[in-house]
Design a protein around this motif. Structure first.
Motif, mmCIF file in Angstrom:
data_model
loop_
_atom_site.group_PDB
_atom_site.id
_atom_site.type_symbol
_atom_site.label_atom_id
_atom_site.label_comp_id
_atom_site.label_asym_id
_atom_site.label_seq_id
_atom_site.Cartn_x
_atom_site.Cartn_y
_atom_site.Cartn_z
ATOM 1 N N ARG A 122 44.774 34.439 42.633
ATOM 2 C CA ARG A 122 44.179 35.771 42.673
ATOM 3 C C ARG A 122 44.890 36.552 43.776
ATOM 4 N NH1 ARG A 122 39.040 33.364 41.349
ATOM 5 N NH2 ARG A 122 39.545 31.848 39.731
ATOM 6 N N ILE A 123 45.202 37.800 43.512
ATOM 7 C CA ILE A 123 46.064 38.591 44.391
ATOM 8 C C ILE A 123 45.362 39.895 44.751
ATOM 9 C CG2 ILE A 123 48.288 39.769 44.584
ATOM 10 C CD1 ILE A 123 49.332 37.787 42.435
ATOM 11 N N TRP A 124 45.437 40.230 46.034
ATOM 12 C CA TRP A 124 45.008 41.557 46.490
ATOM 13 C C TRP A 124 46.122 42.127 47.349
ATOM 14 C CZ3 TRP A 124 41.731 45.362 45.640
ATOM 15 C CH2 TRP A 124 41.602 46.373 46.596
ATOM 16 N N MET A 125 46.598 43.314 47.005
ATOM 17 C CA MET A 125 47.702 43.943 47.726
ATOM 18 C C MET A 125 47.314 45.363 48.088
ATOM 19 S SD MET A 125 51.736 44.066 46.718
ATOM 20 C CE MET A 125 51.369 44.720 45.095
ATOM 21 N N SER A 126 47.429 45.662 49.373
ATOM 22 C CA SER A 126 47.083 46.987 49.868
ATOM 23 C C SER A 126 47.994 47.315 51.039
ATOM 24 C CB SER A 126 45.613 47.033 50.304
ATOM 25 O OG SER A 126 45.279 48.297 50.831
ATOM 26 N N GLY A 127 48.868 48.316 50.842
ATOM 27 C CA GLY A 127 49.786 48.696 51.903
ATOM 28 C C GLY A 127 50.697 47.546 52.279
ATOM 29 N N ASN A 128 50.711 47.221 53.566
ATOM 30 C CA ASN A 128 51.548 46.113 54.041
ATOM 31 C C ASN A 128 50.723 44.854 54.283
ATOM 32 O OD1 ASN A 128 50.127 46.997 56.220
ATOM 33 N ND2 ASN A 128 51.875 47.034 57.646
ATOM 34 N N ARG A 129 49.696 44.673 53.460
ATOM 35 C CA ARG A 129 48.852 43.476 53.537
ATOM 36 C C ARG A 129 48.737 42.850 52.144
ATOM 37 N NH1 ARG A 129 49.967 44.266 57.984
ATOM 38 N NH2 ARG A 129 48.612 44.481 59.837
ATOM 39 N N LEU A 130 48.903 41.546 52.102
ATOM 40 C CA LEU A 130 48.802 40.806 50.848
ATOM 41 C C LEU A 130 47.888 39.614 51.056
ATOM 42 C CD1 LEU A 130 49.765 40.146 47.901
ATOM 43 C CD2 LEU A 130 51.606 38.809 48.950
#
Length: 345
Positions: A108-116
């Motif tokens: 499961r992946i969450w990506m927001s800006g420069n955060r993963l």
């Protein structure tokens, strides 16, 4: 720290330098760096542990609905865009030793800006492989590259598995052509994992296609990389369907071969019955224990009966063969007439 040594939801965290190198940091360093460190940070979690909500909601600041979606027990491949990030779920083949190929694992992946943030319930070989590329400065240069690399490696695993199925199926096909025995159960063992794979391949293809949509917001460079992943996934989907068709075709050929063998044996039994049924009737009739049987007092009667039985044994198969020849001749004659007069009714 390896994937199997974690004692909490925290598995690993990597700080990227933008040039293919990544520095693994511990849990305390991650907690300090996550809120305000300008460097890209990747956090990998195991959501089986109770402290997972701390990392997702308190540290990363995710809303509860996003956190719950990332920790769902039963998921299918999907991609969803939220106002503050992108959530994706991808599935792959479980290559852990002793595991069944159709026992799928998910990331499961969450990506927001420069955060993963990535989450798993069971160890993922592809994650470990990506981690091992950073010390040699050959890893992804940014977080989007990690997502693309994850997708690419998971599709590669599927392609390798389908290749092994193709090789096994080709062996069975060659054995069948050579006249060796190929059982339906052996083909069923090949087909069983493909049923499960077929359930996730199309949703995975749809999810990867969704990732390259401009509305998701990925850079053009990684959208091009993901297009190659989508093409590879599309080929895997086509190969999976082709393998299923080949297995079905081979099963039909095996069933037809068994039916032909059974029919030939039944025909032989019927042919033998046609020969011996009149003989059995004749000998049974002459063997009844009543008076008046002709030839009972004639010393040559036995030889006469034997000769009659021999004649019957020759005439019956000859008559059957002649009937078959006549039937075949009539069919050939009818086909020739149809060729000369195709519009004749």
């Amino acid at each position: 720290m390896t994937l199997n040594e974690t004692q909490s939801a925290f598995v690993c965290a990597i700080r990227l330098d933008g040039h293919g190198h990544g520095e693994e940091i511990g849990q305390d360093e991650l907690i300090k760096s996550w809120p305000n460190d300008p460097s890209p940070l990747w956090m990998h979690l195991d959501f089986r542990f109770e402290d997972t909500p701390y990392f997702l909601e308190k540290l990363a600041g995710l809303e509860s609905n996003v956190s719950d979606a990332l920790m769902e027990s039963a998921v299918r491949p999907r991609v969803a865009k939220f106002p503050d990030g992108i959530m994706a779920t991808l599935q792959g083949i479980n290559l852990t030793e002793g595991s069944a190929p159709d026992d799928l694992v998910s990331v499961r992946i969450w990506m927001s800006g420069n955060r993963l943030i990535t989450l798993r319930r069971r160890p993922l070989k592809v994650v470990q492989e990506i981690r091992e590329t950073f010390p040699s400065s050959s890893g992804p240069t940014d977080l989007t590259g990690i997502v693309a690399e994850l997708s690419d490696r998971m599709v590669d695993q599927l392609g390798e598995f389908l290749l092994r199925i193709d090789q096994s199926l080709s062996t069975y096909e060659e054995q069948f052509i050579d006249g060796e025995n190929v059982t339906i159960s052996s083909l069923a063992q090949l087909r069983r994992p493909m049923i499960t794979l077929n359930r996730f391949v199309d949703p995975q293809l749809t999810s990867l296609t969704r990732l390259i949509d401009p509305s998701i917001g990925l850079t053009e460079t990684y959208r091009l990389s993901l297009r190659e992943v989508v093409n590879h996934m599309n080929r895997c989907s086509e190969d999976l369907k082709a393998l299923q068709d080949r297995i079905t075709m081979l099963q039909d050929q095996i069933i037809n071969a068994h039916s032909d063998l059974l029919n030939s044996r039944m025909y032989l039994m019927s042919f033998i019955s046609v020969i011996f049924l009149p003989l059995s009737f004749l000998t049974g009739l002459l063997g009844i224990n009543v008076g008046g049987i002709p030839g009972a007092s004639d010393k040559h009667a036995f030889y006469i009966v034997v000769i009659i039985c021999a004649i019957i044994s020759v005439l019956i198969p000859t008559g059957v063969k002649f009937w078959q020849w006549r039937k075949k001749h009539k069919r050939i004659a009818a086909e020739r007439r149809n060729q000369h007069f195709p519009h004749r009714f």
